[in-house]
Design a protein around this motif. Structure first.
Motif, PDB file in Angstrom:
ATOM      1  N   LYS A 114       0.836  -1.203   0.000  1.00  0.00           N
ATOM      2  CA  LYS A 114       0.000   0.000   0.000  1.00  0.00           C
ATOM      3  C   LYS A 114       0.874   1.257   0.000  1.00  0.00           C
ATOM      4  O   LYS A 114       0.616   2.201  -0.751  1.00  0.00           O
ATOM      5  CB  LYS A 114      -0.920  -0.008   1.226  1.00  0.00           C
ATOM      6  N   LYS A 115       1.908   1.260   0.838  1.00  0.00           N
ATOM      7  CA  LYS A 115       2.809   2.418   0.890  1.00  0.00           C
ATOM      8  C   LYS A 115       3.525   2.605  -0.444  1.00  0.00           C
ATOM      9  O   LYS A 115       3.677   3.735  -0.915  1.00  0.00           O
ATOM     10  CB  LYS A 115       3.827   2.251   2.017  1.00  0.00           C
ATOM     11  N   SER A 116       3.967   1.505  -1.049  1.00  0.00           N
ATOM     12  CA  SER A 116       4.631   1.587  -2.352  1.00  0.00           C
ATOM     13  C   SER A 116       3.677   2.139  -3.407  1.00  0.00           C
ATOM     14  O   SER A 116       4.068   2.950  -4.246  1.00  0.00           O
ATOM     15  CB  SER A 116       5.133   0.205  -2.786  1.00  0.00           C
ATOM     16  N   HIS A 117       2.437   1.688  -3.364  1.00  0.00           N
ATOM     17  CA  HIS A 117       1.431   2.155  -4.317  1.00  0.00           C
ATOM     18  C   HIS A 117       1.196   3.647  -4.141  1.00  0.00           C
ATOM     19  O   HIS A 117       1.132   4.395  -5.128  1.00  0.00           O
ATOM     20  CB  HIS A 117       0.128   1.376  -4.128  1.00  0.00           C
ATOM     21  N   GLU A 118       1.072   4.093  -2.888  1.00  0.00           N
ATOM     22  CA  GLU A 118       0.866   5.517  -2.621  1.00  0.00           C
ATOM     23  C   GLU A 118       2.056   6.333  -3.110  1.00  0.00           C
ATOM     24  O   GLU A 118       1.887   7.394  -3.712  1.00  0.00           O
ATOM     25  CB  GLU A 118       0.636   5.748  -1.123  1.00  0.00           C
ATOM     26  N   HIS A 119       3.277   5.829  -2.875  1.00  0.00           N
ATOM     27  CA  HIS A 119       4.487   6.510  -3.329  1.00  0.00           C
ATOM     28  C   HIS A 119       4.505   6.588  -4.860  1.00  0.00           C
ATOM     29  O   HIS A 119       4.840   7.636  -5.432  1.00  0.00           O
ATOM     30  CB  HIS A 119       5.733   5.790  -2.812  1.00  0.00           C
ATOM     31  N   LEU A 120       4.134   5.505  -5.506  1.00  0.00           N
ATOM     32  CA  LEU A 120       4.091   5.474  -6.963  1.00  0.00           C
ATOM     33  C   LEU A 120       3.063   6.470  -7.489  1.00  0.00           C
ATOM     34  O   LEU A 120       3.331   7.192  -8.458  1.00  0.00           O
ATOM     35  CB  LEU A 120       3.768   4.065  -7.454  1.00  0.00           C
ATOM     36  N   GLU A 121       1.905   6.534  -6.856  1.00  0.00           N
ATOM     37  CA  GLU A 121       0.872   7.485  -7.273  1.00  0.00           C
ATOM     38  C   GLU A 121       1.392   8.924  -7.183  1.00  0.00           C
ATOM     39  O   GLU A 121       1.170   9.733  -8.080  1.00  0.00           O
ATOM     40  CB  GLU A 121      -0.388   7.336  -6.406  1.00  0.00           C
ATOM     41  N   ILE A 122       2.077   9.237  -6.095  1.00  0.00           N
ATOM     42  CA  ILE A 122       2.641  10.582  -5.923  1.00  0.00           C
ATOM     43  C   ILE A 122       3.679  10.850  -7.007  1.00  0.00           C
ATOM     44  O   ILE A 122       3.691  11.934  -7.610  1.00  0.00           O
ATOM     45  CB  ILE A 122       3.248  10.740  -4.506  1.00  0.00           C
TER      46      ILE A 122
END
Length: 159
Positions: A114-122
Motif C-alpha cells: 500500500k505504501k509503495s502504491h501511494e508513493h508510486l501514485e505521488i
C-alpha cells in the motif's frame, strides 16, 4: 501435523488443541489452555467482539465463518490472525472447530504494498505535472519561434 493452529471448543471453552495451536500462542502444553476460555488467546481489544460471535454461534444465530482478529500470546504479545470456523454437533452438544493462521507477515506485506502504491501514485502525479509544465513551455517557445520567423519573413520581404 498441520502447520495451521487447530482448536476445538465447546461453549467458548478450549476442548482440543493441536501442537501448532500451542506454538502459535506460546504455550508448552495443552493443560495451560484446555478448560480455559477461548478469549484467553484473544487480544483484550477484541474480546467483546469474539465473545459475541461465539455466543451467536452457540445459539444457532448467524455468525461469520471466516474473519480476522488479533490474538494474544502467553507472553502478552499480540499478532494478527485469520480465523476459519465451523460448528458441529456431537450427541446433541455443539462444538466449534477453528483453524487459525498467523497473518502478521501478510499484513506487513500488504501495508508495504500500500505504501509503495501511494508513493508510486505521488511520483506519477509529480511526473505528470512536470510533463504538463514542459509542454506549456514548448508551446510558448513554439509561439515565440513562429513570431520571430514571421518577423524575419516580413523583414526579408521588405528588403
Amino acid at each position: 501435523n498441520s502447520r495451521d493452529a487447530i482448536g476445538v471448543s465447546k461453549a467458548g471453552v478450549h476442548a482440543l488443541l493441536n501442537p501448532a495451536y500451542l506454538t502459535m500462542f506460546g504455550y508448552d502444553n495443552e493443560g495451560e489452555l484446555i478448560g480455559q476460555s477461548i478469549l484467553k488467546v484473544t487480544a483484550p481489544s477484541r474480546r467483546e467482539q469474539i465473545a459475541q460471535i461465539e455466543k451467536d454461534r452457540i445459539e444457532g444465530l448467524p455468525a461469520p465463518n471466516s474473519y480476522e482478529t488479533i490474538g494474544v500470546r502467553k507472553d502478552g504479545s499480540e499478532f494478527d490472525m485469520e480465523v476459519k470456523v465451523s460448528a458441529y454437533e456431537v450427541e446433541g452438544e455443539t462444538y466449534t472447530l477453528a483453524i487459525l493462521r498467523d497473518i502478521t507477515e501478510r499484513k506487513l506485506a500488504e501495508e508495504n504494498l500500500k505504501k509503495s502504491h501511494e508513493h508510486l501514485e505521488i511520483s506519477v502525479e509529480e511526473r505528470t505535472q512536470e510533463l504538463v509544465n514542459a509542454n506549456k513551455a514548448l508551446v510558448v517557445a513554439k509561439n515565440q519561434a513562429d513570431t520571430a520567423n514571421k518577423a524575419k519573413s516580413e523583414f526579408l520581404a521588405n528588403i
